[in-house]
Design a protein around this motif. Sequence first.
Motif, PDB file in Angstrom:
ATOM      1  N   ALA A 123     -14.661  31.306   5.394  1.00 58.32           N
ATOM      2  CA  ALA A 123     -16.051  31.451   5.834  1.00 58.32           C
ATOM      3  C   ALA A 123     -16.763  32.618   5.167  1.00 58.32           C
ATOM      4  N   ALA A 124     -16.080  33.748   4.995  1.00 61.86           N
ATOM      5  CA  ALA A 124     -16.740  34.906   4.391  1.00 61.86           C
ATOM      6  C   ALA A 124     -17.171  34.592   2.964  1.00 61.86           C
ATOM      7  N   GLU A 125     -16.309  33.920   2.227  1.00 58.53           N
ATOM      8  CA  GLU A 125     -16.657  33.552   0.855  1.00 58.53           C
ATOM      9  C   GLU A 125     -17.757  32.495   0.834  1.00 58.53           C
ATOM     10  N   TRP A 126     -17.647  31.501   1.713  1.00 53.75           N
ATOM     11  CA  TRP A 126     -18.617  30.402   1.742  1.00 53.75           C
ATOM     12  C   TRP A 126     -20.013  30.904   2.098  1.00 53.75           C
ATOM     13  N   LEU A 127     -20.101  31.786   3.083  1.00 58.21           N
ATOM     14  CA  LEU A 127     -21.402  32.299   3.501  1.00 58.21           C
ATOM     15  C   LEU A 127     -22.140  32.965   2.345  1.00 58.21           C
ATOM     16  N   LEU A 169     -18.742  19.627   9.069  1.00 54.70           N
ATOM     17  CA  LEU A 169     -17.502  20.395   8.924  1.00 54.70           C
ATOM     18  C   LEU A 169     -17.292  20.779   7.472  1.00 54.70           C
ATOM     19  N   VAL A 170     -16.962  22.054   7.255  1.00 55.12           N
ATOM     20  CA  VAL A 170     -16.643  22.560   5.922  1.00 55.12           C
ATOM     21  C   VAL A 170     -15.292  23.265   5.994  1.00 55.12           C
ATOM     22  N   HIS A 171     -14.363  22.861   5.136  1.00 48.21           N
ATOM     23  CA  HIS A 171     -13.046  23.499   5.065  1.00 48.21           C
ATOM     24  C   HIS A 171     -13.098  24.562   3.980  1.00 48.21           C
ATOM     25  N   ALA A 172     -13.205  25.837   4.398  1.00 47.77           N
ATOM     26  CA  ALA A 172     -13.376  26.917   3.429  1.00 47.77           C
ATOM     27  C   ALA A 172     -13.121  28.250   4.106  1.00 47.77           C
ATOM     28  N   VAL A 224     -27.297  26.936  13.229  1.00 46.31           N
ATOM     29  CA  VAL A 224     -26.132  27.776  13.508  1.00 46.31           C
ATOM     30  C   VAL A 224     -25.009  27.451  12.541  1.00 46.31           C
ATOM     31  N   VAL A 225     -24.355  28.493  12.047  1.00 43.17           N
ATOM     32  CA  VAL A 225     -23.072  28.347  11.369  1.00 43.17           C
ATOM     33  C   VAL A 225     -22.006  28.911  12.292  1.00 43.17           C
ATOM     34  N   ASP A 226     -21.081  28.075  12.717  1.00 42.79           N
ATOM     35  CA  ASP A 226     -19.916  28.532  13.472  1.00 42.79           C
ATOM     36  C   ASP A 226     -18.844  28.826  12.434  1.00 42.79           C
ATOM     37  N   ALA A 227     -18.654  30.098  12.129  1.00 41.12           N
ATOM     38  CA  ALA A 227     -17.804  30.480  11.004  1.00 41.12           C
ATOM     39  C   ALA A 227     -16.328  30.569  11.350  1.00 41.12           C
ATOM     40  N   THR A 228     -15.982  30.384  12.604  1.00 36.24           N
ATOM     41  CA  THR A 228     -14.574  30.337  13.027  1.00 36.24           C
ATOM     42  C   THR A 228     -14.435  29.152  13.972  1.00 36.24           C
ATOM     43  N   ALA A 229     -14.533  27.955  13.438  1.00 37.48           N
ATOM     44  CA  ALA A 229     -14.742  26.761  14.264  1.00 37.48           C
ATOM     45  C   ALA A 229     -13.600  26.467  15.229  1.00 37.48           C
ATOM     46  N   THR A 257     -28.513  22.218  15.035  1.00 37.64           N
ATOM     47  CA  THR A 257     -27.783  21.755  13.872  1.00 37.64           C
ATOM     48  C   THR A 257     -26.701  22.793  13.582  1.00 37.64           C
ATOM     49  N   VAL A 258     -25.452  22.361  13.566  1.00 41.02           N
ATOM     50  CA  VAL A 258     -24.335  23.305  13.476  1.00 41.02           C
ATOM     51  C   VAL A 258     -23.438  22.954  12.291  1.00 41.02           C
ATOM     52  N   THR A 259     -23.162  23.941  11.460  1.00 37.06           N
ATOM     53  CA  THR A 259     -22.165  23.813  10.405  1.00 37.06           C
ATOM     54  C   THR A 259     -20.904  24.529  10.861  1.00 37.06           C
ATOM     55  N   LEU A 260     -19.800  23.807  10.897  1.00 32.59           N
ATOM     56  CA  LEU A 260     -18.529  24.364  11.341  1.00 32.59           C
ATOM     57  C   LEU A 260     -17.693  24.733  10.124  1.00 32.59           C
ATOM     58  N   ILE A 261     -17.307  25.996  10.006  1.00 29.21           N
ATOM     59  CA  ILE A 261     -16.474  26.452   8.907  1.00 29.21           C
ATOM     60  C   ILE A 261     -15.080  26.744   9.452  1.00 29.21           C
ATOM     61  N   GLU A 262     -14.071  26.149   8.853  1.00 32.43           N
ATOM     62  CA  GLU A 262     -12.697  26.380   9.299  1.00 32.43           C
ATOM     63  C   GLU A 262     -11.770  26.426   8.094  1.00 32.43           C
ATOM     64  N   ARG A 263     -11.062  27.538   7.938  1.00 30.30           N
ATOM     65  CA  ARG A 263     -10.177  27.683   6.784  1.00 30.30           C
ATOM     66  C   ARG A 263      -8.782  27.126   7.016  1.00 30.30           C
ATOM     67  N   SER A 264      -8.364  27.011   8.270  1.00 24.07           N
ATOM     68  CA  SER A 264      -7.042  26.440   8.545  1.00 24.07           C
ATOM     69  C   SER A 264      -7.070  24.937   8.292  1.00 24.07           C
ATOM     70  N   PRO A 265      -6.193  24.413   7.446  1.00 24.05           N
ATOM     71  CA  PRO A 265      -6.175  22.965   7.224  1.00 24.05           C
ATOM     72  C   PRO A 265      -5.823  22.182   8.482  1.00 24.05           C
ATOM     73  N   VAL A 266      -5.006  22.768   9.342  1.00 28.26           N
ATOM     74  CA  VAL A 266      -4.619  22.087  10.578  1.00 28.26           C
ATOM     75  C   VAL A 266      -5.815  21.954  11.508  1.00 28.26           C
ATOM     76  N   ALA A 267      -6.500  23.067  11.763  1.00 25.39           N
ATOM     77  CA  ALA A 267      -7.667  23.024  12.647  1.00 25.39           C
ATOM     78  C   ALA A 267      -8.760  22.152  12.055  1.00 25.39           C
ATOM     79  N   ALA A 268      -8.977  22.249  10.750  1.00 28.46           N
ATOM     80  CA  ALA A 268     -10.017  21.437  10.117  1.00 28.46           C
ATOM     81  C   ALA A 268      -9.712  19.948  10.253  1.00 28.46           C
ATOM     82  N   ALA A 269      -8.465  19.565  10.078  1.00 31.40           N
ATOM     83  CA  ALA A 269      -8.092  18.154  10.213  1.00 31.40           C
ATOM     84  C   ALA A 269      -8.296  17.668  11.639  1.00 31.40           C
ATOM     85  N   LEU A 270      -7.965  18.498  12.624  1.00 32.08           N
ATOM     86  CA  LEU A 270      -8.150  18.119  14.023  1.00 32.08           C
ATOM     87  C   LEU A 270      -9.634  17.929  14.343  1.00 32.08           C
TER      88      LEU A 270
END
Length: 253
Positions: A154-158, A149-152, A93-98, A113-126
């Motif tokens: 999501a549409a571009e990363w996918l 966790l991937v900070h990116a 699973v890719v959770d594209a809005t983590a 197995t889950v890849t978490l994609i989060e573009r917000s630096p605040v949410a990603a840091a948390l």
Amino acid sequence: MPFPLYAPLPETLERAAELARRYGLELVATPPDAGYWLALTATRLELAAAEGHGAVVADFVEGAARHRREFGGGRGQPVAKAVGLKGGAMPSVVDATAGLGRDAFVLASLGCTVTLIERSPVAAALVDDALLRASSDAGTAPIAARMTLVHADAAEWLLTLAEADRPDVVYLDPMFPDTGKSAAAKKDMKAFQSVIGDDLDADRLLVAAMAVAKKRVVVKRPRLGAPLSGVPRTGELPGKSTRFDLYAPKKPA
């Protein structure tokens, strides 16, 4: 302007500097007089505010995460059914809005197995902080090991994924402005939403997800919320307060 990160204790400065570098945060010597900031305490990273709401924290070890892990209903949970956890199936699973990673952690706790994609630096840091703490706890370390966790964006990363790296399922839980029709959210979660912003480009993300997912795309929506526009659904799983809309992958031309 970089989001402020305040580390009041000398022993947390090294970790704070690491988070600042990783997510483009601004390490500050004192908390701001107004607005929001991240605060790294001796035990966790928090989203704090001058307005005085409760701290926003991502936590996979205690509280609601622990209760759901122990008593949440396992594969009978709606999110598990939505991604296709039945029989011996164990989709990637890719959770594209983590966001705060709550659904991703549930899926990982069930073996995915889950890849978490989060573009917000605040949410990603948390979430980064939550994964670090979960990795240090005997009860959750095996689960955290299944989460990346991937900070990116999501549409571009996918769309950069090679064929061999495409997930079985892409999971979306886009955040939209509060219409006032639903029950009032807690003050702390309203603060979180105001900091990370709304996912007004969710339709673009859905198109990217359908181009990449091998088996299905799942979109979590309010029970009475409108579906994402432009693409017909192949099914839905309604619940008491939320609904899971299902979409088939786009076949190659």
